[in-house]
Design an enzyme around this catalytic site. Sequence first.
Site: not given
Ligand code: NAD
Length: 482
Positions: A178, A230, A232, A252, A288, A388
């Site tokens: 997704k 995504g 935290t 992650e 991230c 962050e």
């Molecule tokens: P986000 O958590 O809003 O969304 C990430 C993904 O998860 C999207 O596809 C979203 O639709 C889905 N999602 C969100 N909440 C969900 C839930 N409750 N159940 C199922 N799916 C859900 O994050 P974002 O704003 O899209 O991305 C940025 C974040 O990702 C930052 O915090 C960044 O640090 C983190 N990130 C971490 C890594 C890592 O490897 N640790 C890598 C890249 C980004």
Amino acid sequence: MTDDRSELFIGGVWTAPSSDNRITVRSASTEQVIGSVPEAGEADVDAAVAAARRAFDEPGGWATWEPERRAEILDRLAVEYETRAEAIFTAVSAQNGMPISIARQLETFPPVLFRYYAELIRKQPTQEVRGGVFVRTATVRRSPVGVVAAIVPWNVPQSLTATKLAPALAAGCSIVVKPSPETVLDAFLLADAAEAAGVPEGVFSVVPGGRGLGAYLVAHPGVDKVAFTGSTVGGRSVAQACASLLRPVTLELGGKSAAIILDDADLDLAHVGQSLFGATLANNGQVCFLGTRVLAPKRRYDEVVETFAHLMSGAAVGDALDESTLIGPLASRNQQSRVSGYIDAGISEGATVVVGGQGRPEGLDRGWFVRPTLFAGLGNDATVAREEIFGPVLTVIGYDDDAEAVRIANDSDYGLGGTVWSSDPDRALSVAAAVQTGTVGINGYLPDPSAPFGGVKCSGIGKEFGPEGLAGYQNVKSIYQF
Ligand code: NAD
């Protein structure tokens, strides 16, 4: 001309979507519509999981193929990705604002990962026979974990998808991905590549949609494992769903890493400018692992501030598709207002604004831009040092000695990346070893496919990359022989 798709990639087959809902994508740089795709609904997720289940459970199917056959598919996927690479870089850059020159670096990971895991699965024995203590032998067999639900964010969408897709396919899993609604055009190009590479029916699906659809997929009864990248906040909610289902999950999540400049560091931008930029500001601060808390020895504090001021004010800000751009717009209006809120917070908590501040960069009246901003004079307790931001905003914090630098680095809810800058390799290594984090770079930062990547504390659970990443998609079964 816009890129518009009418079908979804469900179980490796282009299929009519279950509803008329669509996701419209705008350019982060111009705010113009650049394409649209069908939005997957719950019925599409049901179909994707059912196809994945059939492909996995079928006798003689993908999960039971000899590793060599799966490795050949991964090698072909690498070639098909490379065939479409320029289109993928352009799509990512236009959608999320990643400067095109940086897309050509960050989004080249997928073929590297497809080939890396192809090689690993070729070499890894499927089973190991051990001399038993109570039994004659114990045979330890590896098998694929099953149907994987992979949820990815928009910031480096292809590489983050491949960190799940490559080991999952190598292990023999089937996978439903997704993508984020912000970055769907590149996800469809990856689906084209998978189709051309001959990934068998059922094994790979793409279901574009928002959080609600992600939550539906995570909790789907047909799923065996969840891999989430995504925020935290999102990770916590995914972890709660998986906890009640006792479903294995890899998380992650976010970061707030420290870039520790030791007092013997070479700060000549001609030598270290590119590495410092990559480790603190790459992709407009939307990575991230970036070291967005810059820890500076007090006796060189002004020099460190000046170095970063040069780095940031010298970086060309502009349209992400412009070859000369080093800092593009943020991925969405939401991100723009979130990051602006943090710039406000830094100012209201008394920071000295060395570069940037509120408002738009000069001459850019469209697009989701913020001004790259450098804060000085704050401590590690400031909001901008604790949370962050996910934008081009750095805070320089002073410290007295190496022990204090490590203490400040570790005084964080997060533990994902980080760097140590020094001209003494042994000293740098001992500081790096003391930082509580999943990964750390010395005089630069780049995750390497050979070594596990992942966070500690609120930055996540589990590892990707390396053999450890493959293990996340495998079960081990012990067979006792008497
Ligand atoms: P986000 O958590 O809003 O969304 C990430 C993904 O998860 C999207 O596809 C979203 O639709 C889905 N999602 C969100 N909440 C969900 C839930 N409750 N159940 C199922 N799916 C859900 O994050 P974002 O704003 O899209 O991305 C940025 C974040 O990702 C930052 O915090 C960044 O640090 C983190 N990130 C971490 C890594 C890592 O490897 N640790 C890598 C890249 C980004």
